[in-house]
Design a protein around this motif. Structure first.
Motif, mmCIF file in Angstrom:
data_model
loop_
_atom_site.group_PDB
_atom_site.id
_atom_site.type_symbol
_atom_site.label_atom_id
_atom_site.label_comp_id
_atom_site.label_asym_id
_atom_site.label_seq_id
_atom_site.Cartn_x
_atom_site.Cartn_y
_atom_site.Cartn_z
ATOM 1 N N ASN A 34 0.835 -1.197 0.000
ATOM 2 C CA ASN A 34 0.000 0.000 0.000
ATOM 3 C C ASN A 34 0.878 1.259 0.000
ATOM 4 O OD1 ASN A 34 -2.632 1.007 -0.049
ATOM 5 N ND2 ASN A 34 -2.643 1.346 2.152
ATOM 6 N N ASN A 35 0.469 2.267 -0.752
ATOM 7 C CA ASN A 35 1.168 3.554 -0.869
ATOM 8 C C ASN A 35 2.558 3.440 -1.495
ATOM 9 O OD1 ASN A 35 -1.006 5.029 0.275
ATOM 10 N ND2 ASN A 35 -0.330 4.398 2.310
ATOM 11 N N HIS A 36 2.759 2.456 -2.351
ATOM 12 C CA HIS A 36 4.018 2.310 -3.079
ATOM 13 C C HIS A 36 4.193 3.497 -4.023
ATOM 14 C CE1 HIS A 36 7.105 0.549 -5.682
ATOM 15 N NE2 HIS A 36 7.268 -0.404 -4.778
ATOM 16 N N ALA A 37 5.413 3.918 -4.228
ATOM 17 C CA ALA A 37 5.700 5.000 -5.175
ATOM 18 C C ALA A 37 5.298 4.576 -6.585
ATOM 19 C CB ALA A 37 7.188 5.332 -5.141
ATOM 20 N N PRO A 38 4.886 5.531 -7.419
ATOM 21 C CA PRO A 38 4.551 5.197 -8.810
ATOM 22 C C PRO A 38 5.757 4.572 -9.515
ATOM 23 C CG PRO A 38 3.784 7.399 -8.276
ATOM 24 C CD PRO A 38 4.639 6.941 -7.121
ATOM 25 N N ILE A 39 5.499 3.540 -10.306
ATOM 26 C CA ILE A 39 6.581 2.832 -10.992
ATOM 27 C C ILE A 39 6.026 2.118 -12.218
ATOM 28 C CG2 ILE A 39 6.296 0.750 -9.598
ATOM 29 C CD1 ILE A 39 9.302 0.284 -9.752
ATOM 30 N N ILE A 40 6.874 1.993 -13.225
ATOM 31 C CA ILE A 40 6.618 1.113 -14.367
ATOM 32 C C ILE A 40 7.862 0.259 -14.509
ATOM 33 C CG2 ILE A 40 6.261 0.943 -16.859
ATOM 34 C CD1 ILE A 40 4.783 3.599 -16.733
ATOM 35 N N SER A 41 7.694 -1.057 -14.602
ATOM 36 C CA SER A 41 8.841 -1.956 -14.653
ATOM 37 C C SER A 41 8.565 -3.133 -15.574
ATOM 38 C CB SER A 41 9.165 -2.472 -13.242
ATOM 39 O OG SER A 41 10.261 -3.353 -13.283
ATOM 40 N N VAL A 42 9.614 -3.592 -16.237
ATOM 41 C CA VAL A 42 9.545 -4.799 -17.055
ATOM 42 C C VAL A 42 9.645 -6.008 -16.126
ATOM 43 C CG1 VAL A 42 10.717 -6.131 -18.855
ATOM 44 C CG2 VAL A 42 10.586 -3.643 -19.028
ATOM 45 N N LEU A 43 8.901 -7.059 -16.462
ATOM 46 C CA LEU A 43 8.939 -8.296 -15.682
ATOM 47 C C LEU A 43 9.606 -9.388 -16.494
ATOM 48 C CD1 LEU A 43 5.304 -8.274 -14.265
ATOM 49 C CD2 LEU A 43 7.384 -7.407 -13.181
ATOM 50 N N GLN A 44 10.353 -10.238 -15.809
ATOM 51 C CA GLN A 44 10.979 -11.379 -16.466
ATOM 52 C C GLN A 44 10.258 -12.668 -16.064
ATOM 53 O OE1 GLN A 44 15.038 -11.697 -15.220
ATOM 54 N NE2 GLN A 44 14.538 -11.954 -13.074
ATOM 55 N N LYS A 45 10.730 -13.774 -16.605
ATOM 56 C CA LYS A 45 10.141 -15.068 -16.267
ATOM 57 C C LYS A 45 10.254 -15.304 -14.765
ATOM 58 C CE LYS A 45 10.343 -19.953 -17.379
ATOM 59 N NZ LYS A 45 10.960 -20.991 -18.196
ATOM 60 N N GLY A 46 9.161 -15.737 -14.168
ATOM 61 C CA GLY A 46 9.143 -15.984 -12.734
ATOM 62 C C GLY A 46 7.714 -16.182 -12.254
ATOM 63 N N THR A 47 7.464 -15.827 -11.008
ATOM 64 C CA THR A 47 6.155 -16.030 -10.399
ATOM 65 C C THR A 47 5.642 -14.740 -9.784
ATOM 66 O OG1 THR A 47 6.751 -18.314 -9.884
ATOM 67 C CG2 THR A 47 4.866 -17.406 -8.715
ATOM 68 N N VAL A 48 4.393 -14.409 -10.103
ATOM 69 C CA VAL A 48 3.707 -13.297 -9.459
ATOM 70 C C VAL A 48 2.970 -13.872 -8.261
ATOM 71 C CG1 VAL A 48 1.886 -11.549 -9.708
ATOM 72 C CG2 VAL A 48 3.430 -12.022 -11.621
ATOM 73 N N VAL A 49 3.163 -13.266 -7.092
ATOM 74 C CA VAL A 49 2.520 -13.730 -5.872
ATOM 75 C C VAL A 49 1.629 -12.615 -5.342
ATOM 76 C CG1 VAL A 49 2.857 -14.589 -3.526
ATOM 77 C CG2 VAL A 49 4.511 -15.179 -5.311
ATOM 78 N N TYR A 50 0.354 -12.928 -5.120
ATOM 79 C CA TYR A 50 -0.566 -11.952 -4.536
ATOM 80 C C TYR A 50 -1.447 -12.697 -3.546
ATOM 81 C CZ TYR A 50 -3.506 -13.752 -8.336
ATOM 82 O OH TYR A 50 -4.181 -14.560 -9.212
ATOM 83 N N ASP A 51 -1.529 -12.136 -2.334
ATOM 84 C CA ASP A 51 -2.177 -12.815 -1.215
ATOM 85 C C ASP A 51 -1.615 -14.234 -1.129
ATOM 86 O OD1 ASP A 51 -3.483 -10.542 -0.473
ATOM 87 O OD2 ASP A 51 -5.403 -11.092 -1.332
ATOM 88 N N LYS A 52 -2.414 -15.263 -1.281
ATOM 89 C CA LYS A 52 -1.892 -16.637 -1.196
ATOM 90 C C LYS A 52 -1.853 -17.323 -2.567
ATOM 91 C CE LYS A 52 -3.642 -17.069 3.467
ATOM 92 N NZ LYS A 52 -2.575 -17.290 4.384
ATOM 93 N N GLU A 53 -2.011 -16.547 -3.624
ATOM 94 C CA GLU A 53 -2.013 -17.098 -4.986
ATOM 95 C C GLU A 53 -0.646 -16.935 -5.639
ATOM 96 O OE1 GLU A 53 -4.763 -18.593 -6.365
ATOM 97 O OE2 GLU A 53 -5.744 -18.257 -4.447
ATOM 98 N N GLU A 54 -0.310 -17.877 -6.533
ATOM 99 C CA GLU A 54 0.919 -17.798 -7.308
ATOM 100 C C GLU A 54 0.580 -17.990 -8.782
ATOM 101 O OE1 GLU A 54 3.961 -20.420 -5.968
ATOM 102 O OE2 GLU A 54 3.991 -19.564 -3.954
ATOM 103 N N LEU A 55 1.153 -17.138 -9.639
ATOM 104 C CA LEU A 55 0.893 -17.182 -11.068
ATOM 105 C C LEU A 55 2.226 -17.166 -11.821
ATOM 106 C CD1 LEU A 55 -1.183 -17.009 -13.420
ATOM 107 C CD2 LEU A 55 -1.021 -14.527 -13.213
ATOM 108 N N PRO A 56 2.629 -18.306 -12.434
ATOM 109 C CA PRO A 56 3.880 -18.324 -13.198
ATOM 110 C C PRO A 56 3.723 -17.532 -14.498
ATOM 111 C CG PRO A 56 2.837 -20.497 -13.218
ATOM 112 C CD PRO A 56 1.984 -19.610 -12.377
ATOM 113 N N ILE A 57 4.741 -16.707 -14.812
ATOM 114 C CA ILE A 57 4.682 -15.890 -16.030
ATOM 115 C C ILE A 57 5.975 -16.036 -16.828
ATOM 116 C CG2 ILE A 57 3.116 -14.226 -14.952
ATOM 117 C CD1 ILE A 57 5.542 -12.266 -14.843
ATOM 118 N N LEU A 58 5.881 -15.724 -18.114
ATOM 119 C CA LEU A 58 7.057 -15.710 -18.989
ATOM 120 C C LEU A 58 7.660 -14.312 -19.066
ATOM 121 C CD1 LEU A 58 5.770 -17.968 -21.906
ATOM 122 C CD2 LEU A 58 7.336 -18.575 -20.054
#
Length: 77
Positions: A34-58
């Protein structure tokens, strides 16, 4: 709380409120709270984690602005 929206070319993967998001940036994983500074970033292959969910991405990108987190990702099978 953060408003999270995850979009892939096929569909909207998730939309809702979460407490935190961890994404695989080019320099390693980083956490968005919460209240993170504004940002735009490229993502690499790995896992997105939110709450208790995990989503593998390329790869993809993330934008954070005013407690709204938008991810445009390519899902890993």
């Amino acid at each position: 709380m953060l408003k999270l929206k995850i979009v892939s070319p096929e569909k909207i993967e998730f939309t809702g409120e979460v407490e935190r998001v961890v994404v695989p940036g080019l320099q390693g994983q980083f956490e968005i709270l919460n209240n993170h500074a504004p940002i735009i970033s490229v993502l690499q292959k790995g896992t997105v984690v939110y709450d208790k969910e995990e989503l593998p991405i390329l790869g993809g990108f993330v934008e954070v602005q005013k407690n709204e987190v938008s991810l445009c990702i390519e899902k890993s099978e």
